[in-house]
Design an enzyme around this catalytic site. Structure first.
Site, mmCIF file in Angstrom:
data_model
loop_
_atom_site.group_PDB
_atom_site.id
_atom_site.type_symbol
_atom_site.label_atom_id
_atom_site.label_comp_id
_atom_site.label_asym_id
_atom_site.label_seq_id
_atom_site.Cartn_x
_atom_site.Cartn_y
_atom_site.Cartn_z
ATOM 1 N N ASP A 1 0.834 -1.199 0.000
ATOM 2 C CA ASP A 1 0.000 0.000 0.000
ATOM 3 C C ASP A 1 0.867 1.248 0.000
ATOM 4 O OD1 ASP A 1 -2.519 -1.470 0.316
ATOM 5 O OD2 ASP A 1 -1.766 -1.922 2.321
ATOM 6 N N ASP B 1 0.466 5.313 0.990
ATOM 7 C CA ASP B 1 -0.344 6.369 1.593
ATOM 8 C C ASP B 1 0.308 7.726 1.366
ATOM 9 O OD1 ASP B 1 -2.052 4.395 2.536
ATOM 10 O OD2 ASP B 1 -0.983 4.210 4.440
ATOM 11 N N ASP C 1 3.045 6.551 15.123
ATOM 12 C CA ASP C 1 3.246 5.616 16.231
ATOM 13 C C ASP C 1 4.719 5.267 16.444
ATOM 14 O OD1 ASP C 1 3.405 4.152 13.891
ATOM 15 O OD2 ASP C 1 1.749 2.794 14.359
#
Length: 452
Positions: A68, A70, A150
């Protein structure tokens, strides 16, 4: 005036320190999705900052192929929608995002986040009493956004325009050391979103990294915070954990940190010190099979995994209902299935399409006991027969004895021709003949004669 110039110069030096040429890591625009590059280019043409961000850069630095891509930008969600029009769909309330659609490919675009303490009202940010972020839509700069990520290894930004990386928290250094490190105070970050504890386990297993001590220490104590997460979200997270190809390793880590029992509280009663109960052995066997299927690029079904996980709790419940409730086998399975699935779905809200398949796999274990007459062929015609047989084969590996003989019979039956199948059935009928029906002579009805 000179003072202002000095301040600007200091910011520039700090900024330059965090900007790294991607070419030194053999990274260039050709490594990224064409659609992600188009999104970044279009946002930049409209005067906004835009970067490809997060896990895809981490994976490229590790020599892995990203799945993926982003994008992060300083454009607000509504501005993104104005730029991409019908191609854009805004999603999420807790964390507002834009999805840019390219047919079946979706590029997720997030606006730079700032610290939630900067929120002006509850529409921007809101916390629960336990410190969990219920809403996080305070927008900021790229530096502030990096601080909201995070782990340091995920706080990496790529600009295709000049082929540079931005690394504000030494994520590349941590990546080289194989170290996972939370950004900020670990207790606070886990309280903000307890799912970060699960993400730490997932990355440890997936990336073969270790969790630094300050990030590791609070997990066991804070594990119960997962009960505050919606069960539907936990179900999705459980699939990411257990179906990524490192299921066995992930399971061991979840047990080590006291997180598995938070996801599957109904299974904790079957845990033993040596981890050798039938239920524990089934979990490892099912996950080993799943890992092998992922490695072989075969289709995996979460319903099968959870049917295996809860098989022995189901069997225990069935025996209780038969012995104490006087129910027959079929009714006991139906009622026990309801109770076990209810416990499962309280923690992880599995969709009905999965629970229906779980029931089918369980009931097939009853059907597989029937090996005479037309029953075997009817059982083989069931859409979920293969999954039912696979569970039987795993049970045979764990239970031994008669279950091995049953699994061998069904393996042979599947791959035999019509004549061979008939012989297998006749052999079963000879070994297990139906008891003859007892013939009861009808009693003659007594007639009472009235005296004349």
């Amino acid at each position: 005036m000179p003072k202002a110039r000095a301040k600007k110069s200091e910011q520039t030096r700090r900024y330059d320190k965090n900007v790294i040429k991607a070419a030194q890591f053999d990274i260039s625009p050709r490594d990224f999705s064409r659609n992600a590059l188009n999104v970044v280019e279009k946002l930049q043409r409209q005067g906004f900052e835009a970067y490809i961000v997060g896990g895809c850069i981490r994976d490229l630095l590790l020599g892995k192929k990203p799945k993926d891509f982003d994008v992060a930008t300083n454009a607000r969600p509504e501005q993104i929608q104005n730029i991409f029009q019908r191609q854009c769909r805004l999603v999420g309330r807790r964390f507002r995002l834009a999805h840019i659609m390219f047919g079946r490919d979706i590029i997720e675009v997030a606006t730079f986040r700032a610290n939630h303490s900067d929120a002006r009202n509850e529409n921007q940010a809101k916390q629960s009493n336990e410190g969990m972020l219920l809403r996080d839509n305070v927008y900021g700069t790229i530096e502030q956004d990096a601080a909201r990520r995070d782990f340091t290894v995920n706080a990496l930004y790529y600009n295709p325009q000049d082929n540079t990386l931005r690394d504000y928290f030494e994520g590349i250094k941590d990546l080289k050391a194989g170290k996972l490190r939370l950004i900020g105070d670990p207790v606070t970050r886990y309280q903000e979103d307890p799912v970060r504890m699960l993400r730490s386990i997932r990355f440890m297993a997936k990336l073969d990294m270790f969790l630094e001590k300050p990030s590791e220490q609070p997990i066991r104590e804070l594990a119960p915070l997962l009960k505050n997460i919606p069960p539907a979200r936990l179900f999705d997270e459980s699939l990411k954990l257990l179906q990524a190809g490192q299921g066995v390793k992930t399971y061991r880590l979840l047990r080590q940190y006291g997180l598995f029992e938070q996801l599957f509280p109904a299974l904790s009663a079957y845990f033993t010190e040596k981890e050798d109960s039938f239920a524990e052995r089934m979990i490892v066997t099912a996950l080993t099979s799943t890992d092998e299927r992922v490695a072989d690029k075969l289709r995996i079904n979460p319903a099968f995994l959870f049917a295996a996980f809860f098989w022995y709790p189901l069997r225990e419940k069935v025996e209780i209902l038969k012995n104490e409730g006087g129910l027959n086998n079929h009714d006991a399975y139906a009622l026990a299935g309801n109770e076990v699935l209810d416990l499962f779905c309280r923690a992880l809200a599995a969709p009905r399409r999965h629970t229906a398949v779980i029931r089918d796999i369980w009931f097939l274990q009853l059907q597989l006991l029937k090996r005479t007459g037309s029953a075997p062929m009817r059982t083989m015609e069931h859409p979920k027969f293969r999954a039912g047989f696979d569970l039987l084969a795993m049970r045979a590996e764990i239970e031994g004895g008669e279950t091995i003989e049953l699994a061998k019979w069904w393996h042979e039956y599947q791959f035999s021709n019509g004549e061979q199948r008939e012989q297998l059935i006749q052999e079963q009928q000879r070994l297990h003949p139906k008891p003859k029906k007892k013939y009861y002579r009808p009693r003659r009805r007594k007639t009472t004669c009235s005296a004349e």
